[in-house]
Design a protein around this motif. Structure first.
Motif, mmCIF file in Angstrom:
data_model
loop_
_atom_site.group_PDB
_atom_site.id
_atom_site.type_symbol
_atom_site.label_atom_id
_atom_site.label_comp_id
_atom_site.label_asym_id
_atom_site.label_seq_id
_atom_site.Cartn_x
_atom_site.Cartn_y
_atom_site.Cartn_z
ATOM 1 N N ASN A 124 4.567 -8.602 12.236
ATOM 2 C CA ASN A 124 3.363 -8.850 11.438
ATOM 3 C C ASN A 124 2.075 -8.686 12.245
ATOM 4 N N HIS A 125 2.069 -9.111 13.521
ATOM 5 C CA HIS A 125 0.850 -9.007 14.323
ATOM 6 C C HIS A 125 0.497 -7.563 14.654
ATOM 7 N N GLU A 133 -3.809 -4.103 8.124
ATOM 8 C CA GLU A 133 -4.492 -2.937 8.685
ATOM 9 C C GLU A 133 -3.478 -1.851 9.061
ATOM 10 N N ASN A 134 -3.279 -0.943 8.140
ATOM 11 C CA ASN A 134 -2.304 0.128 8.365
ATOM 12 C C ASN A 134 -2.675 1.023 9.539
ATOM 13 N N ASP A 135 -3.989 1.223 9.754
ATOM 14 C CA ASP A 135 -4.405 2.088 10.864
ATOM 15 C C ASP A 135 -4.058 1.462 12.209
ATOM 16 N N THR A 173 2.479 -4.277 5.303
ATOM 17 C CA THR A 173 2.222 -3.501 4.083
ATOM 18 C C THR A 173 3.272 -2.438 3.812
ATOM 19 N N ASN A 174 4.267 -2.317 4.700
ATOM 20 C CA ASN A 174 5.229 -1.224 4.570
ATOM 21 C C ASN A 174 6.663 -1.747 4.509
ATOM 22 N N PHE A 175 6.850 -2.919 3.927
ATOM 23 C CA PHE A 175 8.173 -3.526 3.852
ATOM 24 C C PHE A 175 8.972 -2.884 2.722
ATOM 25 N N GLN A 176 9.963 -2.060 3.090
ATOM 26 C CA GLN A 176 10.793 -1.360 2.114
ATOM 27 C C GLN A 176 12.263 -1.432 2.551
ATOM 28 N N PRO A 177 12.875 -2.597 2.461
ATOM 29 C CA PRO A 177 14.244 -2.758 2.973
ATOM 30 C C PRO A 177 15.269 -1.915 2.241
ATOM 31 N N GLU A 178 15.063 -1.708 0.936
ATOM 32 C CA GLU A 178 16.024 -0.899 0.183
ATOM 33 C C GLU A 178 16.055 0.523 0.721
ATOM 34 N N LYS A 179 14.888 1.045 1.095
ATOM 35 C CA LYS A 179 14.810 2.388 1.673
ATOM 36 C C LYS A 179 15.523 2.425 3.020
ATOM 37 N N ALA A 180 15.329 1.374 3.812
ATOM 38 C CA ALA A 180 15.948 1.328 5.138
ATOM 39 C C ALA A 180 17.469 1.311 5.056
ATOM 40 N N LEU A 181 17.986 0.566 4.083
ATOM 41 C CA LEU A 181 19.431 0.373 3.970
ATOM 42 C C LEU A 181 20.117 1.421 3.103
ATOM 43 N N LEU A 182 19.317 2.294 2.498
ATOM 44 C CA LEU A 182 19.871 3.308 1.611
ATOM 45 C C LEU A 182 20.832 4.216 2.368
ATOM 46 N N ASN A 183 21.966 4.472 1.744
ATOM 47 C CA ASN A 183 22.975 5.385 2.295
ATOM 48 C C ASN A 183 23.609 4.889 3.600
ATOM 49 N N THR A 184 23.558 3.585 3.822
ATOM 50 C CA THR A 184 24.244 3.043 4.988
ATOM 51 C C THR A 184 25.755 3.199 4.808
ATOM 52 N N ASN A 185 26.380 3.760 5.787
ATOM 53 C CA ASN A 185 27.822 3.987 5.737
ATOM 54 C C ASN A 185 28.532 2.791 6.373
#
Length: 280
Positions: A124-125, A133-135, A173-185
């Motif tokens: 977070n920091h 602050e995405n930049d 601002t970029n928390f997308q766990p479903e995207k991260a875990l997608l297609n995990t074998n």
């Protein structure tokens, strides 16, 4: 008179003990690094990775609140352990202004890297003020990538038979766990990196059943004897530090942090974790 002398002596002893405790908490324990060594049994681990090591470093908090040369010195010590994998689980800076970019660049010139792979996720920091602050986050990622750290932002990468899944920060601002875990074998050897352990309680994991490495809590930094730490920045107050067995055979490990926001520690020494990989 004897009673007065006894009371006076007791008061002076208490003051002295309090002074020594404060001195220890400020000057000694924040810089008393502990290398915690643990076995890490991983499902589907290839035979060639049995006995290899994975080092976790978390929450270095480079900034102006304490002498970050301690981080550099700790990195130098960690390099001598010659880890095969190194993972960083967020909060690389305590961001106040752009000065932290130069400070982080200086520190990461000495970063610990693995022989087989080096990965990281943001905390977070690393998202600047109010974690918005995405930049700031993008600049920190660029610095870390230049230092040889493969930053995972809701993605996964395989390194010599070990699949590392990186989830971006829960509060950022970029928390997308479903995207991260997608297609995990599930037939591969998988490990998840996420900064905030509260992510473990979300309904996102499907059939994931391996290790999750986190940081964020610093173990509370101050832990009274025989009592839980009074301050933990998580919803689930069970998540302080160390190893936790979760549902569906998942295992969480929370690193106590190498750095700190405030230079005070009591019964919660700064930590670098060294796991020895094994077949589950």
């Amino acid at each position: 008179m004897k009673r007065r002398k006894f009371i006076k002596k007791g008061i002076l002893s208490t003051i002295g003990l309090g002074f020594l405790t404060a001195l220890y908490s400020y000057k000694i324990e924040p810089f008393w690094l502990e290398f915690v060594k643990l076995k890490m049994p991983v499902k589907n681990l290839p035979k060639n990775l049995v006995g290899k090591t994975l080092m976790q470093i978390s929450d270095i908090h480079v900034g102006n609140r304490f002498d970050y040369n301690f981080i550099i010195e700790s990195f130098v010590k960690a390099q001598k352990l010659n880890p095969d994998y190194v993972v960083y689980t967020g909060d690389f800076v305590h961001y106040e202004n752009k000065e932290q970019f130069d400070q982080l660049t200086t520190v990461m010139k000495n970063s610990v890297k693995g022989n087989l792979g080096t990965f990281g996720v943001l905390g977070n920091h690393d998202y600047g003020e109010d974690w918005l602050e995405n930049d700031v986050a993008d600049t920190i990622v660029a610095i870390l990538e230049d230092a040889g750290i493969d930053m995972l932002r809701n993605e996964q990468k395989s390194a010599n038979g070990l699949n590392i899944i990186g989830i971006d920060d829960f509060w950022g601002t970029n928390f997308q766990p479903e995207k991260a875990l997608l297609n995990t074998n599930k037939n591969e050897a998988n490990i998840v990196l996420c900064h905030n352990p509260d992510v473990c309680d979300l309904n996102i994991w499907n059939d994931f059943n391996s290790w999750i490495l986190a940081g964020h809590t610093h173990g509370g930094q101050v832990k009274p004897p025989f009592l839980p730490p009074p301050i933990l920045p998580v919803e689930n107050k069970r998540y302080s530090a160390g190893k936790f067995d979760l549902s569906n055979n998942r295992t969480l490990y929370i690193n106590r942090a190498l750095g700190h926001l405030w230079q005070v520690r009591m019964n919660v020494r700064p930590e670098i974790t060294l796991f020895e990989l094994d077949k589950a």
